[in-house]
Scaffold this motif. Structure first.
Motif, PDB file in Angstrom:
ATOM      1  N   VAL A 218       0.821  -1.214   0.000  1.00 55.92           N
ATOM      2  CA  VAL A 218       0.000   0.000   0.000  1.00 55.92           C
ATOM      3  C   VAL A 218       0.855   1.264   0.000  1.00 55.92           C
ATOM      4  O   VAL A 218       0.631   2.177  -0.788  1.00 55.92           O
ATOM      5  CB  VAL A 218      -0.949  -0.009   1.219  1.00 55.92           C
ATOM      6  CG1 VAL A 218      -1.629   1.325   1.381  1.00 55.92           C
ATOM      7  CG2 VAL A 218      -1.979  -1.098   1.054  1.00 55.92           C
ATOM      8  N   GLY A 219       1.883   1.302   0.884  1.00 50.10           N
ATOM      9  CA  GLY A 219       2.730   2.486   0.990  1.00 50.10           C
ATOM     10  C   GLY A 219       3.376   2.834  -0.335  1.00 50.10           C
ATOM     11  O   GLY A 219       3.349   3.991  -0.773  1.00 50.10           O
ATOM     12  N   ILE A 221       2.511   1.962  -3.472  1.00 53.04           N
ATOM     13  CA  ILE A 221       1.572   2.401  -4.504  1.00 53.04           C
ATOM     14  C   ILE A 221       1.111   3.821  -4.215  1.00 53.04           C
ATOM     15  O   ILE A 221       1.066   4.682  -5.105  1.00 53.04           O
ATOM     16  CB  ILE A 221       0.353   1.463  -4.581  1.00 53.04           C
ATOM     17  CG1 ILE A 221       0.803   0.026  -4.813  1.00 53.04           C
ATOM     18  CG2 ILE A 221      -0.583   1.877  -5.689  1.00 53.04           C
ATOM     19  CD1 ILE A 221      -0.293  -0.975  -4.595  1.00 53.04           C
ATOM     20  N   ALA A 222       0.794   4.098  -2.937  1.00 56.16           N
ATOM     21  CA  ALA A 222       0.285   5.421  -2.569  1.00 56.16           C
ATOM     22  C   ALA A 222       1.337   6.482  -2.849  1.00 56.16           C
ATOM     23  O   ALA A 222       1.020   7.560  -3.382  1.00 56.16           O
ATOM     24  CB  ALA A 222      -0.118   5.437  -1.099  1.00 56.16           C
ATOM     25  N   MET A 225       1.441   7.153  -6.526  1.00 56.20           N
ATOM     26  CA  MET A 225       0.305   7.956  -6.981  1.00 56.20           C
ATOM     27  C   MET A 225       0.459   9.406  -6.561  1.00 56.20           C
ATOM     28  O   MET A 225       0.170  10.332  -7.334  1.00 56.20           O
ATOM     29  CB  MET A 225      -0.998   7.369  -6.438  1.00 56.20           C
ATOM     30  CG  MET A 225      -1.465   6.155  -7.210  1.00 56.20           C
ATOM     31  SD  MET A 225      -2.647   5.185  -6.308  1.00 56.20           S
ATOM     32  CE  MET A 225      -4.006   6.311  -6.241  1.00 56.20           C
ATOM     33  N   ASP A 226       0.908   9.610  -5.324  1.00 49.74           N
ATOM     34  CA  ASP A 226       1.103  10.985  -4.845  1.00 49.74           C
ATOM     35  C   ASP A 226       2.121  11.725  -5.697  1.00 49.74           C
ATOM     36  O   ASP A 226       1.938  12.899  -6.031  1.00 49.74           O
ATOM     37  CB  ASP A 226       1.570  10.959  -3.383  1.00 49.74           C
ATOM     38  CG  ASP A 226       0.393  10.887  -2.428  1.00 49.74           C
ATOM     39  OD1 ASP A 226      -0.708  11.294  -2.830  1.00 49.74           O
ATOM     40  OD2 ASP A 226       0.567  10.411  -1.295  1.00 49.74           O
TER      41      ASP A 226
END
Lengths: 284, 191
Positions: A218-219, A221-222, A225-226
């Protein structure tokens, strides 16, 4: 296990595949909602025919599709059998009549109205099943996100759907790998050889590494995206969405007609309900 | 970092949460398809119900609810057996309650999960399952499909028992394990 999943990541080349995500999603949801809203066989049968034509037109993998169809058909028939078992004279409530065809005991009777209702129900469920099977096999995750956005779903939710869609094959692969490595260490997962309690415990042993690897991603990918500026603007456009083809323009008219039919069905059902739920030609 | 009540009830929404919900929904869908044992038709003793608890622990109750609801829709889609939106919404409600325990003081990310929190979690899970599958699903089934309620009740009670037991029996040890993994500096004291 992977071949059991119905996810396409590369768009195909048939008529339905070439449509925009917008058209596919709108048509799909309208047909599904229409099938949910109605019990009328005069609506269900055309929908069923359209769904079968749709499924055949995308030239699906035969073996996989036939296997799942047989499974779903058996499950639905079993469900119908349960309904009949609990209340044999169900047709009286739904169609308003009970013409006994033959009877096993005083309680277990077979009426033509019940059979009519069961037929309508079977077609209804099979039609919605064929629609979802067609839809899933002709749409890619990004097209689905674009399509959902076109029916006014907030784009962050669309992103959730397309990301989830994208990660299902990855997680399935992890699940299989963990399961196989657990089996090489001597874990018995055969349902005939182990008890339910033991099997559940063993699933937990698979679950812990699966959850940790999945949420560790999750970290990353996030952050990715950011870094690309996700969520900075109010709206988003989609790379996967191409311009409307000629077929899309014609189908847009079909979408409006279907929407009108759906609204008419709902209005009729809400404000002018008939005495019985299911229309039946011989007991009006 | 202190969270306000609104944040506790809705969860904090940033890019990480969106990705977390997506991964949670995907995990839910996969486990729903492969990680379960059939009980009756449409219900099974599936390990998928652990996902809302984890997502709830990491991101809050509303993300947990979305992960469960969307996960169920995706499971229906990839399994290819047709849609059961009434059950998906039941899952949504159930997921919300399963993820709510963070609002009562537990904080998995900082490693705070005591016996008291486990009890709160268990009660919330039972309430959530009963409300989701015992009230929401039958009502929607009746409204949309006007289907026979007897079978829905049988399936609903099977779902309540199996899902609540998965949430509690599997969930509590898992949450303790996660809290322990995330615990930072519990044995250090300030000098």
């Amino acid at each position: 296990m992977d071949d059991k999943l119905f996810i396409t990541l590369v768009p195909g080349n048939t008529f339905l595949d070439r449509l925009t995500g917008k058209t596919k999603t709108r048509l799909f949801f309208l047909f599904i909602f229409m099938l949910v809203a109605t019990w009328d066989i005069r609506v269900i049968i055309p929908c069923f025919v359209v769904s079968v034509i749709g499924l055949l037109s995308i030239k699906p993998d035969k073996k996989k599709n036939i296997a799942i169809t047989i499974f779903v058909l058996l499950m639905n028939v079993f469900n119908l059998f349960l309904v009949w078992f609990i209340e044999p004279d169900y047709g009286l409530k739904m169609c308003g009549g009970s013409t006994v065809l033959f009877q096993f005991t005083d309680y277990f009777i077979v009426t033509s109205e019940s059979l009519w209702y069961f037929g309508a129900r079977l077609f209804k469920f099979m039609a919605s099943f064929f629609f979802s099977l067609t839809f899933i096999q002709c749409i890619t995750p990004s097209e689905l996100a674009a399509g959902l956005h076109s029916i006014f779903v907030p784009y962050k939710i669309c992103m959730v759907v397309s990301l989830a869609f994208r990660y299902i094959p990855d997680i399935t692969r992890d699940f299989t790998n963990i399961k196989i490595s657990m089996q090489t260490r001597g874990m018995e997962l055969d349902s005939k050889k182990t008890k339910v309690g033991t099997r559940l415990k063993q699933y937990v042993l698979i679950l812990i590494p699966l959850i940790i690897t999945s949420f560790d991603r999750v970290g990353n990918i996030a952050n990715g995206m950011d870094l690309r500026g996700f969520g900075k603007k109010k709206d988003k456009t989609y790379y996967a969405e191409h311009e409307d083809t000629k077929a899309d323009k014609y189908l847009a008219i079909v979408v409006w007609i279907l929407l009108a039919c759906f609204i008419a069905l709902v209005v009729k059902k809400t404000f002018f309900p008939g005495p019985y739920e299911v229309w039946c030609p011989w007991c009006l | 970092m202190k969270k306000s009540l609104g944040q506790k009830l809705l969860g904090t929404w940033n890019t990480k949460t969106i990705v977390g919900v997506a991964v949670g929904a995907a995990l839910f869908a996969v486990l729903m398809n492969f990680g379960g044992i059939k009980v009756t038709t449409n219900t099974s003793l599936t390990s998928a119900y652990i996902v809302p608890a984890i997502v709830g622990a990491l991101f809050g109750p509303l993300p947990a609810a979305l992960a469960a609801g969307l996960g169920n829709v995706l499971a229906d889609l990839i399994g290819g057996w047709g849609f059961w939106f009434d059950w998906s919404l039941g899952n949504f409600v159930c997921g919300y309650f399963a993820g709510l325990f963070g609002a009562f003081g537990a904080d998995i990310e900082d490693g705070k999960f005591a016996v008291k929190d486990a009890i709160i979690y268990a009660v919330l899970c039972i309430v959530g399952c009963a409300l989701g599958f015992g009230v929401v699903t039958p009502v929607l089934t009746y409204a949309w499909y006007s289907s026979e309620l007897t079978i829905t009740w049988i399936q609903a009670s099977a779902a309540i028992v199996s899902d609540a037991s998965v949430l509690i029996i599997v969930g509590i040890p898992l949450l303790f394990a996660l809290a322990k993994r995330n615990a930072k500096g519990t044995n250090l004291s300030k000098e």
